[in-house]
Design a protein around this motif. Structure first.
Motif, PDB file in Angstrom:
ATOM      1  N   VAL A 138      -6.988  -9.575   6.319  1.00 44.47           N
ATOM      2  CA  VAL A 138      -5.617  -9.058   6.294  1.00 44.47           C
ATOM      3  C   VAL A 138      -5.195  -8.789   4.854  1.00 44.47           C
ATOM      4  O   VAL A 138      -4.654  -7.738   4.530  1.00 44.47           O
ATOM      5  N   ARG A 139      -5.474  -9.755   3.966  1.00 46.66           N
ATOM      6  CA  ARG A 139      -5.077  -9.594   2.565  1.00 46.66           C
ATOM      7  C   ARG A 139      -5.773  -8.400   1.928  1.00 46.66           C
ATOM      8  O   ARG A 139      -5.174  -7.630   1.196  1.00 46.66           O
ATOM      9  N   LEU A 142      -4.304  -5.174   3.198  1.00 48.56           N
ATOM     10  CA  LEU A 142      -3.017  -4.908   2.548  1.00 48.56           C
ATOM     11  C   LEU A 142      -3.238  -4.407   1.128  1.00 48.56           C
ATOM     12  O   LEU A 142      -2.600  -3.460   0.679  1.00 48.56           O
ATOM     13  N   ILE A 153       6.153  -1.996   3.587  1.00 44.71           N
ATOM     14  CA  ILE A 153       5.790  -2.938   4.654  1.00 44.71           C
ATOM     15  C   ILE A 153       6.166  -4.360   4.249  1.00 44.71           C
ATOM     16  O   ILE A 153       6.728  -5.127   5.035  1.00 44.71           O
ATOM     17  N   MET A 181       6.004   3.854   5.916  1.00 44.25           N
ATOM     18  CA  MET A 181       5.879   2.704   6.799  1.00 44.25           C
ATOM     19  C   MET A 181       4.924   3.008   7.947  1.00 44.25           C
ATOM     20  O   MET A 181       4.053   2.217   8.293  1.00 44.25           O
ATOM     21  N   ARG A 182       5.099   4.203   8.502  1.00 42.59           N
ATOM     22  CA  ARG A 182       4.263   4.574   9.639  1.00 42.59           C
ATOM     23  C   ARG A 182       2.807   4.721   9.208  1.00 42.59           C
ATOM     24  O   ARG A 182       1.894   4.203   9.843  1.00 42.59           O
ATOM     25  N   MET A 185       1.281   1.216   8.358  1.00 40.81           N
ATOM     26  CA  MET A 185       0.992   0.403   9.540  1.00 40.81           C
ATOM     27  C   MET A 185      -0.198   0.970  10.315  1.00 40.81           C
ATOM     28  O   MET A 185      -0.990   0.236  10.877  1.00 40.81           O
ATOM     29  N   GLU A 186      -0.293   2.296  10.328  1.00 43.49           N
ATOM     30  CA  GLU A 186      -1.423   2.913  11.033  1.00 43.49           C
ATOM     31  C   GLU A 186      -2.736   2.546  10.344  1.00 43.49           C
ATOM     32  O   GLU A 186      -3.712   2.183  10.995  1.00 43.49           O
ATOM     33  N   LEU A 188      -3.259  -0.094   8.488  1.00 43.25           N
ATOM     34  CA  LEU A 188      -3.500  -1.520   8.723  1.00 43.25           C
ATOM     35  C   LEU A 188      -4.092  -1.742  10.118  1.00 43.25           C
ATOM     36  O   LEU A 188      -5.004  -2.530  10.306  1.00 43.25           O
ATOM     37  N   ARG A 189      -3.540  -1.019  11.076  1.00 37.24           N
ATOM     38  CA  ARG A 189      -4.047  -1.188  12.438  1.00 37.24           C
ATOM     39  C   ARG A 189      -5.530  -0.835  12.508  1.00 37.24           C
ATOM     40  O   ARG A 189      -6.309  -1.536  13.136  1.00 37.24           O
ATOM     41  N   LEU A 192      -7.534  -3.523  10.714  1.00 35.75           N
ATOM     42  CA  LEU A 192      -7.495  -4.854  11.321  1.00 35.75           C
ATOM     43  C   LEU A 192      -8.014  -4.857  12.749  1.00 35.75           C
ATOM     44  O   LEU A 192      -7.970  -5.884  13.415  1.00 35.75           O
ATOM     45  N   ARG A 193      -8.500  -3.703  13.192  1.00 33.27           N
ATOM     46  CA  ARG A 193      -8.955  -3.623  14.575  1.00 33.27           C
ATOM     47  C   ARG A 193      -9.953  -4.728  14.944  1.00 33.27           C
ATOM     48  O   ARG A 193      -9.817  -5.356  15.991  1.00 33.27           O
TER      49      ARG A 193
END
Lengths: 200, 307
Positions: A138-139, A142, A153, A181-182, A185-186, A188-189, A192-193
């Motif tokens: 995660v880190r 980011l 975010i 933001m969008r 987040m996309e 990151l998704r 992070l899958r």
């Protein structure tokens, strides 16, 4: 922080069902799994350890009272606990008319743009161990975001700001904030899958 | 009326998952969420992403006493406190529905039951202390009876709250379903009208073998054309089908884009620009969004008698 409970432990949702039935040992187990995450998150938002302790105590009191309302269809137990802890932390910050730590920009952003409320992305000395650690992924994800996307975010999640508040804070047009933001987040998704699938 | 694959609400899902939508947007988006599976799935996944952000916080070990504090606070809000129930306070505390063991009763200073307070020296360690202490069974029986009454009271009030919430939720979802059904029905009515109007012309076209086939229904008066195609595989990623109307001696005019479902079917109604005197209709495969003029070979071509 145990993000991946071993097979011998009961699944998170069964644990929450026991909490809902009034089993305080189950509450203890839930704390053992997610208390550390909740406390770290609270510290990142409120700054002071003493305040963070209040936040986590409040959060688990709320969990204890409202466990029956947990709906596995809406998300994981970890996300639920994180949401409650975050909400409580932001409530405390607002009630004291203070600013969330992430907003004290000078205090938390280093010259390299690393935000100190978050763990450094390369903190683990053993890279192979790091790869298996969800929070390290995660880190790193980011850290790999373009800084402007990362910032909006962080301001939303750790600062509790709405999109227009972020726009005001950064003196950027609202549309720009929304787009960042969008997009962030996309990304990151996507990044992070693997973690999301492992947790599902 | 072209099929829209884009879904404008999806712009809000990430901000909503981060809790960053402004008040007004949040209210309208939440109303939309009630009726939209696409957005609900998106929000669920993005909430997990947001939840993972919590793990990016710098690790801070919680103080050692926090766990015990949380557990003893929790024991204090058991529904054993008859006072809070009698006073009609919202008692959201979890209610034990299992067999009531001594361990689930946690007499402490907050209890409003004197007899339970008398037993408060028995800390609630799963009741194993009971046998070792010189207390009789009577205080426990009284405490158990009190807690059963409290459980009954608690269950009743919680049951009512749950029932009301469930009814409200069912009502909201029924309203939403009704609204979307109304829209679907209106669309269907207009489609049927195009199929059965007295002067609607119909043409069937098909190629050889398992190639696509289509029926067109042309309603010149209403200015609509309905295409019902089958055995037409969905257009490739980034592509769409486009229907053209051609007036003799003029370049083709776009009537709109459409796509088939996974079974290779489509039934859609498209408006005809006013004044266009269609002599031929045909379909081409075009980039998403359609082209100003056909860029591939037309197929499913139908000729229409002149007006």
């Amino acid at each position: 922080m145990p993000t991946h409970p071993a097979g011998v432990q009961s699944p998170d949702s069964a644990l929450v069902a026991r909490v809902a039935s009034g089993d305080d040992r189950a509450l203890g187990e839930l704390y053992d799994r997610y208390g550390g995450m909740a406390f770290s998150l609270a510290c990142a938002i409120v700054g002071e350890r003493a305040d963070a302790e209040e936040v986590v105590a409040d959060a688990f009191a709320q969990i204890w009272r409202s466990a029956a309302g947990f709906d596995p269809g809406r998300g994981s137990v970890a996300a639920w606990v994180a949401t409650i802890a975050r909400t409580r932390a932001l409530d405390l910050v607002r009630s004291r008319r203070r600013r969330a730590r992430v907003l004290e920009e000078a205090a938390v952003v280093t010259d390299e743009g690393e935000t100190l409320v978050l763990a450094p992305s390369l903190e683990a000395p053993d890279r192979s161990a790091e790869l298996t650690d969800a929070s390290a992924i995660v880190r790193r994800s980011l850290a790999e975001l373009p800084q402007p996307q990362r910032r909006v975010i962080e301001l939303a999640y750790f600062g509790g700001l709405s999109q227009s508040e972020i726009a005001a804070q950064l003196s950027e047009p609202l549309g720009t904030v929304k787009t960042r933001m969008r997009a962030g987040m996309e990304k990151l998704r996507q990044a992070l899958r693997p973690v999301l699938e492992a947790g599902a | 009326m072209t099929e829209r694959t884009e879904h404008a609400w999806l712009e809000h899902t990430a901000a909503y998952a981060l809790g960053a939508l402004d008040e007004q947007e949040r209210t309208s988006f939440e109303a939309h969420l009630e009726t939209c599976d696409i957005c609900r799935v998106e929000v669920r996944e993005l909430r997990e992403v947001a939840g993972l952000l919590a793990t990016a916080a710098a690790h801070a070990p919680p103080p050692p006493g926090l766990r015990e504090r949380i557990l003893s606070d929790a024991r204090g809000v058991r529904p054993l406190s008859a006072g809070s129930i009698a006073a009609g306070k919202e008692s959201a505390a979890p209610i034990s529905t299992g067999p009531i063991s001594a361990g689930t009763i946690s007499p402490n200073g907050q209890s409003a039951i004197p007899i339970a307070r008398a037993a408060s020296t028995l800390r609630d360690r799963r009741g194993d202390a009971v046998a070792k202490r010189p207390f009789g069974i009577v205080p426990w029986l009284v405490a158990i009876a009190a807690s059963i009454a409290a459980v009954a009271l608690g269950l009743q009030s919680r049951g009512e709250r749950n029932a009301r919430a469930a009814v409200e939720q069912a009502l909201a979802s029924a309203r939403a379903t009704m609204d979307s059904t109304r829209v679907t029905l209106a669309r269907r009515d207009s489609l049927i009208a195009s199929l059965v109007a007295p002067d609607v012309e119909a043409v069937s076209v098909s190629g050889a073998g398992p190639s696509p086939s289509a029926k067109y229904f042309l309603d010149r008066r209403a200015g609509r054309i309905v295409i019902a195609a089958s055995s037409l595989p969905p257009a490739a990623n980034g592509r769409t089908y486009q229907l053209w109307g051609i007036e003799t001696g003029r370049p083709p005019v776009s009537l709109g884009t459409f796509n088939t479902d996974s079974s290779g079917r489509v039934l859609t109604s498209l408006p005809i620009p006013s004044g266009l005197r269609i002599a031929v209709t045909a379909v081409t495969d075009e980039p998403s969004g359609g082209s100003p003029q056909p860029t591939t070979t037309p197929f499913l071509a139908a000729t229409w008698k002149s007006e």
